[in-house]
Design an enzyme around this catalytic site. Structure first.
Site, PDB file in Angstrom:
ATOM      1  N   ARG A  12      66.317  30.719  33.736  1.00 26.58           N
ATOM      2  CA  ARG A  12      67.521  31.512  33.451  1.00 26.58           C
ATOM      3  C   ARG A  12      67.837  31.506  31.951  1.00 26.58           C
ATOM      4  O   ARG A  12      68.997  31.412  31.544  1.00 26.58           O
ATOM      5  CB  ARG A  12      68.745  30.973  34.222  1.00 26.58           C
ATOM      6  CG  ARG A  12      68.626  31.020  35.732  1.00 26.58           C
ATOM      7  CD  ARG A  12      68.639  32.460  36.233  1.00 26.58           C
ATOM      8  NE  ARG A  12      68.795  32.536  37.666  1.00 26.58           N
ATOM      9  CZ  ARG A  12      67.789  32.510  38.550  1.00 26.58           C
ATOM     10  NH1 ARG A  12      66.545  32.416  38.123  1.00 26.58           N
ATOM     11  NH2 ARG A  12      68.025  32.604  39.840  1.00 26.58           N
TER      12      ARG A  12
ATOM     13  N   SER B 146      74.396  33.673  41.939  1.00 29.79           N
ATOM     14  CA  SER B 146      74.646  32.254  41.645  1.00 29.79           C
ATOM     15  C   SER B 146      75.619  32.150  40.481  1.00 29.79           C
ATOM     16  O   SER B 146      75.364  32.715  39.422  1.00 29.79           O
ATOM     17  CB  SER B 146      73.350  31.551  41.250  1.00 29.79           C
ATOM     18  OG  SER B 146      72.384  31.710  42.244  1.00 29.79           O
TER      19      SER B 146
ATOM     20  N   GLU C 207      76.038  30.004  35.152  1.00 26.54           N
ATOM     21  CA  GLU C 207      74.964  30.955  34.887  1.00 26.54           C
ATOM     22  C   GLU C 207      75.585  32.268  34.424  1.00 26.54           C
ATOM     23  O   GLU C 207      75.031  32.995  33.607  1.00 26.54           O
ATOM     24  CB  GLU C 207      74.161  31.173  36.167  1.00 26.54           C
ATOM     25  CG  GLU C 207      72.917  31.969  35.928  1.00 26.54           C
ATOM     26  CD  GLU C 207      72.346  32.563  37.185  1.00 26.54           C
ATOM     27  OE1 GLU C 207      72.504  33.785  37.346  1.00 26.54           O
ATOM     28  OE2 GLU C 207      71.761  31.832  37.974  1.00 26.54           O
TER      29      GLU C 207
HETATM   30  N1  EPU Z   1      71.778  24.598  49.796  1.00 38.26           N
HETATM   31  C1  EPU Z   1      72.759  23.918  50.482  1.00 38.26           C
HETATM   32  N2  EPU Z   1      73.973  24.526  50.598  1.00 38.26           N
HETATM   33  C2  EPU Z   1      74.240  25.736  50.071  1.00 38.26           C
HETATM   34  C3  EPU Z   1      73.238  26.414  49.356  1.00 38.26           C
HETATM   35  C4  EPU Z   1      71.998  25.825  49.221  1.00 38.26           C
HETATM   36  O1  EPU Z   1      72.555  22.819  50.984  1.00 38.26           O
HETATM   37  O2  EPU Z   1      75.374  26.204  50.234  1.00 38.26           O
HETATM   38  C5  EPU Z   1      70.442  23.969  49.701  1.00 38.26           C
HETATM   39  C6  EPU Z   1      69.419  24.726  50.565  1.00 38.26           C
HETATM   40  O3  EPU Z   1      69.411  24.239  51.863  1.00 38.26           O
HETATM   41  C7  EPU Z   1      68.130  24.424  49.866  1.00 38.26           C
HETATM   42  C8  EPU Z   1      68.544  24.367  48.411  1.00 38.26           C
HETATM   43  O4  EPU Z   1      69.940  24.133  48.393  1.00 38.26           O
HETATM   44  O5  EPU Z   1      67.628  23.162  50.212  1.00 38.26           O
HETATM   45  C9  EPU Z   1      68.190  25.630  47.631  1.00 38.26           C
HETATM   46  O6  EPU Z   1      68.874  26.739  48.195  1.00 38.26           O
HETATM   47  P1  EPU Z   1      68.331  28.260  48.054  1.00 38.26           P
HETATM   48  O7  EPU Z   1      66.931  28.310  48.514  1.00 38.26           O
HETATM   49  O8  EPU Z   1      69.315  29.147  48.721  1.00 38.26           O
HETATM   50  O9  EPU Z   1      68.256  28.529  46.523  1.00 38.26           O
HETATM   51  P2  EPU Z   1      69.235  28.144  45.317  1.00 38.26           P
HETATM   52  O10 EPU Z   1      68.589  27.066  44.519  1.00 38.26           O
HETATM   53  O11 EPU Z   1      70.607  27.895  45.815  1.00 38.26           O
HETATM   54  C10 EPU Z   1      68.133  29.797  43.602  1.00 38.26           C
HETATM   55  C11 EPU Z   1      68.577  30.846  42.628  1.00 38.26           C
HETATM   56  C12 EPU Z   1      68.909  32.158  43.353  1.00 38.26           C
HETATM   57  C13 EPU Z   1      67.649  32.632  44.057  1.00 38.26           C
HETATM   58  C14 EPU Z   1      67.178  31.517  45.023  1.00 38.26           C
HETATM   59  C15 EPU Z   1      65.848  31.840  45.639  1.00 38.26           C
HETATM   60  C16 EPU Z   1      69.632  29.667  40.797  1.00 38.26           C
HETATM   61  C17 EPU Z   1      70.901  29.290  40.114  1.00 38.26           C
HETATM   62  N3  EPU Z   1      69.758  30.387  41.904  1.00 38.26           N
HETATM   63  O12 EPU Z   1      69.232  29.507  44.460  1.00 38.26           O
HETATM   64  O13 EPU Z   1      69.236  33.118  42.363  1.00 38.26           O
HETATM   65  O14 EPU Z   1      67.879  33.823  44.773  1.00 38.26           O
HETATM   66  O15 EPU Z   1      66.992  30.257  44.306  1.00 38.26           O
HETATM   67  O16 EPU Z   1      64.835  31.758  44.682  1.00 38.26           O
HETATM   68  O17 EPU Z   1      68.552  29.302  40.312  1.00 38.26           O
HETATM   69  C18 EPU Z   1      70.997  34.244  41.199  1.00 38.26           C
HETATM   70  O18 EPU Z   1      70.520  33.778  40.163  1.00 38.26           O
HETATM   71  O19 EPU Z   1      72.024  34.957  41.183  1.00 38.26           O
HETATM   72  C19 EPU Z   1      70.387  33.896  42.474  1.00 38.26           C
HETATM   73  C20 EPU Z   1      70.910  34.287  43.642  1.00 38.26           C
END
Ligand code: EPU
Length: 337
Positions: free
Chosen positions: A162, A237, A333
């Site tokens: 990012r 995010s 972000e």
């Molecule tokens: N999780 C939780 N609770 C929640 C959300 C997530 O426990 O409320 C846990 C999930 O179970 C999982 C981990 O956190 O173990 C990661 O969750 P997820 O796969 O949903 O991805 P993220 O790390 O929350 C990132 C990006 C997203 C992108 C997804 C998929 C960032 C800040 N966000 O989210 O990007 O779509 O991975 O690659 O890096 C964005 O930038 O606007 C965005 C949506």
């Protein structure tokens, strides 16, 4: 090109926050853009792209310059790949759909990301194992002060998680006018490692997926977790996933043995901020019209009439709760103005 006065920016930011622009100009081509850059000092302008990564907390007294440059052009084509240029004001997802219709591979994992093509390099958008840096060849820019044009190749952009040179050394110095991609025409290299993509394909009994299948899987996963800004205002995010050292991880694991993490290199790991926020009990929390999304704690939402300040206050509340429970500082972000 028309200069409008005192207009609401509500339709121009995906949070749907109702603040006013004192003056507003939308430019549709580079000549118009250059005309405006000649007419106004750089410091008098507030540059607006797709409005998908910003939280507006006050009226904008500068002149809002809306980058609405349009056009998609195939610059070069061989049997195996294609070089495609998209103007900065093209909607990102519509561009991804154009590529899928033409069977150009590389962008499928980045389906349904809100925002415009021109802002995609600024924060090196990424999802489901692919980042912009993996598919971009170069972006063309114009210097806001000198009006000179400069092409940045991927290697020049200091892309990180990012992050890019446009957020650090060259912050607010250039306007990106177009982004050019190198995409595959056949033997597409699929990225299915991100856990839920594979699961989603299996659930639909697809064992030799096409790029279109991967896009559909990504869209379905995103729709299940992430609110559509057309229905509920949001900016994806709100926070970055924090990067910490292995020793910080080990300390946290003593208290939270199930803490998920992703290895970055031998020194650092990335922790999912959504997981941390959920453990503070704030997932689904709502204060007036500002809330934490029920399905994904990393996303803050505007249920209707929240002001930018309401959402900023909620973000601060979350930051304090995460700091108190995990001793981790969350970084936003989203850009706050
Ligand atoms: N999780 C939780 N609770 C929640 C959300 C997530 O426990 O409320 C846990 C999930 O179970 C999982 C981990 O956190 O173990 C990661 O969750 P997820 O796969 O949903 O991805 P993220 O790390 O929350 C990132 C990006 C997203 C992108 C997804 C998929 C960032 C800040 N966000 O989210 O990007 O779509 O991975 O690659 O890096 C964005 O930038 O606007 C965005 C949506």
């Amino acid at each position: 090109m028309k200069l409008e006065k005192d207009i609401s920016l509500k339709p121009y930011n995906t949070f749907g926050v109702d603040v006013k622009a004192h003056q507003f100009i939308s430019v549709r081509n580079e000549e118009e853009l250059e005309g405006i850059l000649k007419r106004f000092y750089a410091s008098e302008l507030f540059v607006l792209g797709g409005g998908s990564n910003m939280l507006l907390t006050q009226n904008i007294s500068k002149t809002v310059l809306h980058i609405n440059l349009k056009g998609i052009e195939v610059l070069e084509e061989t049997g195996n790949y294609v070089i495609v240029k998209a103007a900065a004001g093209e909607n990102w997802h519509e561009f991804v759909l154009f590529c899928l219709e033409n069977n150009y591979g590389g962008l499928e994992n980045l389906s349904l990301i809100p925002g415009n093509v021109g802002t995609s390099p600024i924060q090196n958008i990424g999802a489901y194992g692919v980042e912009l840096k993996d598919v971009m060849e170069y972006c063309e820019t114009i210097n806001r002060q000198t009006l000179s044009k400069k092409t940045f190749y991927t290697k020049d952009c200091q892309f990180g998680y990012r992050d890019s040179i446009f957020k650090s050394k060259f912050k607010n110095q250039f306007i990106i006018t177009s982004v050019t991609f190198k995409l595959s025409k056949n033997q597409h290299k699929l990225h299915l490692d991100y856990g839920s993509i594979q699961k989603e394909l299996e659930a639909n009994s697809i064992d030799s997926p096409t790029i279109q299948d991967v896009s559909k899987a990504v869209i379905s996963i995103r729709e299940s977790k992430l609110p559509n800004p057309k229905d509920i205002g949001n900016s994806g995010s709100f926070f970055k996933n924090p990067v910490v050292s292995h020793s910080v991880l080990e300390t946290l694991q003593n208290d939270f043995p199930n803490l998920p993490y992703y290895k970055i290199d031998d020194n650092s790991v990335k922790l999912p901020a959504g997981w941390l926020i959920e453990r503070t009990g704030l997932k689904g929390y709502r204060d007036g019209d500002a809330g934490v999304h029920k399905q994904q704690a990393l996303v803050l939402v505007n249920y209707g009439k929240a002001s930018g300040k309401d959402i900023k206050d909620l973000a601060e509340h979350i930051r304090k709760a995460v700091k108190a429970k995990f001793n981790i500082e969350l970084e936003t972000e989203v850009n706050i103005f």
